[in-house]
Scaffold this motif. Structure first.
Motif, PDB file in Angstrom:
ATOM      1  N   ILE A 293       0.845  -1.214   0.000  1.00 33.41           N
ATOM      2  CA  ILE A 293       0.000   0.000   0.000  1.00 33.41           C
ATOM      3  C   ILE A 293       0.875   1.256   0.000  1.00 33.41           C
TER       4      ILE A 293
ATOM      5  N   LEU B 163      -2.599  -1.539  -5.414  1.00 26.92           N
ATOM      6  CA  LEU B 163      -3.250  -0.940  -4.242  1.00 26.92           C
ATOM      7  C   LEU B 163      -4.553  -1.688  -3.913  1.00 26.92           C
ATOM      8  N   ALA B 164      -5.347  -1.981  -4.956  1.00 31.03           N
ATOM      9  CA  ALA B 164      -6.621  -2.686  -4.730  1.00 31.03           C
ATOM     10  C   ALA B 164      -6.361  -4.076  -4.142  1.00 31.03           C
TER      11      ALA B 164
ATOM     12  N   ILE C  43      -5.216  -3.621  -0.435  1.00 33.21           N
ATOM     13  CA  ILE C  43      -6.309  -3.234   0.475  1.00 33.21           C
ATOM     14  C   ILE C  43      -7.243  -4.425   0.692  1.00 33.21           C
ATOM     15  N   GLY C  44      -7.509  -5.161  -0.391  1.00 37.01           N
ATOM     16  CA  GLY C  44      -8.355  -6.354  -0.258  1.00 37.01           C
ATOM     17  C   GLY C  44      -7.731  -7.385   0.667  1.00 37.01           C
TER      18      GLY C  44
ATOM     19  N   LEU D 133      -6.116  -6.903   3.272  1.00 37.11           N
ATOM     20  CA  LEU D 133      -6.219  -6.515   4.684  1.00 37.11           C
ATOM     21  C   LEU D 133      -7.478  -7.076   5.341  1.00 37.11           C
ATOM     22  N   GLY D 134      -8.506  -7.348   4.530  1.00 36.97           N
ATOM     23  CA  GLY D 134      -9.803  -7.728   5.091  1.00 36.97           C
ATOM     24  C   GLY D 134     -10.025  -9.231   5.114  1.00 36.97           C
TER      25      GLY D 134
ATOM     26  N   GLY E 259     -10.759  -7.281  -4.114  1.00 41.28           N
ATOM     27  CA  GLY E 259      -9.493  -6.666  -4.525  1.00 41.28           C
ATOM     28  C   GLY E 259      -8.987  -7.281  -5.822  1.00 41.28           C
TER      29      GLY E 259
END
Lengths: 178, 393
Positions: A115, A138-139, A142-143, A145-146, A154
């Motif tokens: 990121i 980036l997508a 970030i995906g 992380l969840g 993502g």
């Protein structure tokens, strides 16, 4: 700990190649490696999400090979600040990795590294293909992380970004403006 | 450029297939949006996709505004826009219905790419930058907000609030881009995508924060006041009508952000204000574009007065109940805040007539769009309870 170290190093290497490259091969290789690093971190606790992230990264990178300057174009003139930033991100990532624990730690540390690097690339990238590769990384990060659904989304976002059509007239106008 | 646009039979065939593909993707996107808007609560889909009720209503309003954007676009662009609008609406629907903030932020990057690619002019990278930064801040903020350490949680909450401001194109991230057409304008974010996003993120993040919810509310009030003051004074002092319109979006968002930071009636006010941004301010801005692009002179008259009243939030138009609810909520929290809001609302009247005077009357389409926007404003103003009920507020 080994998984965390390997995932962080692989993700960092991919993101660093991506931000230090202007050619289509460099961007594709960077996105793939970053995605594989993220997938390795996710595989510790969610193998399905890891497979989705790896598939999204590789497929996105293959689609991204259609556009941009030929070759690798690694470290073009003016790359020194990005080299320094990459080194700082590696140190921060490894230091952060030593402070966190739990099954999600490898994915989170690898994702944070990607990121930071892809965000820095997005803020400064003048070219469409570089911005798209950074946005896809980036997508994916970030995906990662969840939970499982976030990783899948993502991957879908990374694939969708690289599949965006490019109109030749607009691309030529952008090139002329530069 | 002209050499690249030369038509050959092979290129025409490819273009026809691409147009069909875009329409198909648009239909899929519109179907996804419809599924999110009308899906019953708790529908088992394998992946938990359920948008909060206020975000569903805002999504419906975005669909309505997108239809107006397509209808008012120049004829050659309309066909392309139908597909793009459908896909953007579908992605926005999944962003609002995603199970967690990380998933929303990941898809927000895709929406940023779609929006940047739909623009005819300006650099793709420039258009992608701001909303992608918003997604980055929301993603990192969500990670920190769920950490055990209180300072990290607070930093995460503030990052989410700043990410929302960046994604919606508000201060401190407002970015002036090259203008081309309504669909590619940077006002697409505050006027079309931002409201549903703000309502979805606030509904998801607020209850999950527990004790740290106060930090989120304080961050929203602070961001709201900055945008409100900048917007109201900027719209009043702006050198051009186009700049005044841009600032007026900030002013509306300023009130809405303050409302999102206040409990009870404040949230209801924010919801009504965000609906009014999508269904009233954006369509009216589209109606003003012929004047803003200097194809047509400014005019006064009845439309200017009625349009100014609607944009200023005068009774019986939509902004009035929202302002009343906001002042009520602010009075309960701190009277100086209510005083500042009341002063900003009075100052608002200074720029409203200027914006109303820039509404165009060229062609039946523009007049119908202005009429639809005024009717929507009246519906929001006369029946606020109906809209609040639809949003479960």
């Amino acid at each position: 700990m080994a998984a965390l170290l390997l995932a962080t190093l692989l993700a960092w290497l991919g993101a660093a190649i991506m931000i230090l490259s202007d050619g289509r091969r460099g961007l594709a290789a960077g996105l793939s490696l970053a995605g594989l690093g993220l997938a390795l971190g996710l595989a510790v606790h969610d193998r399905a999400a890891a497979a989705a992230v790896a598939a999204g990264a590789v497929a996105g990178a293959l689609l991204g090979l259609r556009r941009g300057a030929r070759g690798w174009r690694l470290m073009p003139p003016g790359s020194t600040p990005l080299v320094i930033l990459s080194a700082i991100c590696l140190v921060v990532g490894l230091a952060g990795g030593s402070l966190v624990a739990g099954p999600a730690a490898p994915a989170r540390v690898a994702a944070t590294t990607v990121i930071l690097l892809s965000g820095a690339r997005l803020m400064g990238a003048p070219r469409r293909e570089a911005a798209l590769a950074a946005a896809a990384a980036l997508a994916l990060a970030i995906g990662s992380l969840g939970a499982g659904a976030a990783a899948v989304m993502g991957a879908v976002a990374a694939l969708g970004l690289n599949a965006l059509p490019e109109r030749p007239s607009i691309a030529a106008a952008e090139e002329a403006r530069r | 450029v002209s050499q690249l646009d030369v038509c050959t039979p092979a290129r025409e065939g490819r273009a026809a297939w691409a147009a069909r593909g875009r329409l198909l993707m648009g239909a899929v996107g519109a179907a996804a949006a419809a599924a999110v808007i009308w899906s019953p609560p708790g529908l088992a889909t394998g992946v938990h996709l359920e948008a909060p009720r206020p975000a569903r209503v805002a999504l419906t309003a975005s669909a309505f505004a997108l239809a107006l954007v397509v209808a008012l676009a120049p004829r050659p662009r309309r066909r392309r826009l139908v597909g793009q609008a459908g896909v953007a609406l579908g992605v926005l629907a999944v962003v609002t219905a995603a199970p967690d903030l990380e998933a929303s932020a990941a898809l927000l990057v895709l929406l940023a790419g779609l929006s940047a690619a739909s623009a005819e002019a300006g650099s793709f990278a420039d258009r992608l930058r701001r909303p992608a930064l918003g997604a980055l801040l929301i993603g990192l903020g969500a990670l920190l907000a769920h950490s055990a350490a209180a300072p990290l949680t607070r930093a995460g909450v503030v990052a989410v609030a700043l990410g929302l401001a960046a994604a919606a194109g508000l201060l401190p991230y407002q970015q002036r881009l090259e203008e081309d057409d309504a669909a590619g304008s940077d006002l697409v974010w505050p006027g079309l995508f931002g409201p549903a996003l703000a309502l979805a993120i606030s509904a998801r993040l607020g209850p999950a924060l527990g004790r740290e919810q106060g930090v989120y509310q304080e961050a929203m009030v602070a961001l709201g006041l900055v945008n409100l003051i900048w917007g109201v004074v900027g719209a009043w002092r702006a050198p051009t009508d186009a700049a005044a319109w841009r600032c007026s979006f900030l002013a509306d968002w300023g009130l809405a952000l303050v409302g999102l930071g206040l409990p009870g009636a404040g949230r209801a006010a924010a919801y009504l204000l965000l609906l009014s941004v999508v269904t009233v301010r954006l369509p009216m801005y589209l109606c003003a574009r012929p004047v803003l692009t200097q194809c047509e002179p400014r005019r006064g008259g009845a439309l200017a007065v009625v349009g100014a009243a609607a944009l200023a939030g005068v009774a019986p138009f939509g902004g009035f109940p929202a302002r009343a609810l906001l002042l009520e909520a602010a009075t309960r929290v701190a009277w100086p805040l209510a005083l500042a809001l009341a002063a900003a609302m009075l100052l608002w009247l200074l720029h409203a007539y200027r914006l109303g005077g820039s509404l165009s009357r060229s062609g039946p389409r523009t007049l119908v769009a202005a009429g639809v926007a005024l009717a929507a404003s009246l519906a929001l103003g006369v029946l606020p309870g109906l809209w609040l009920g639809l949003g479960a507020l």
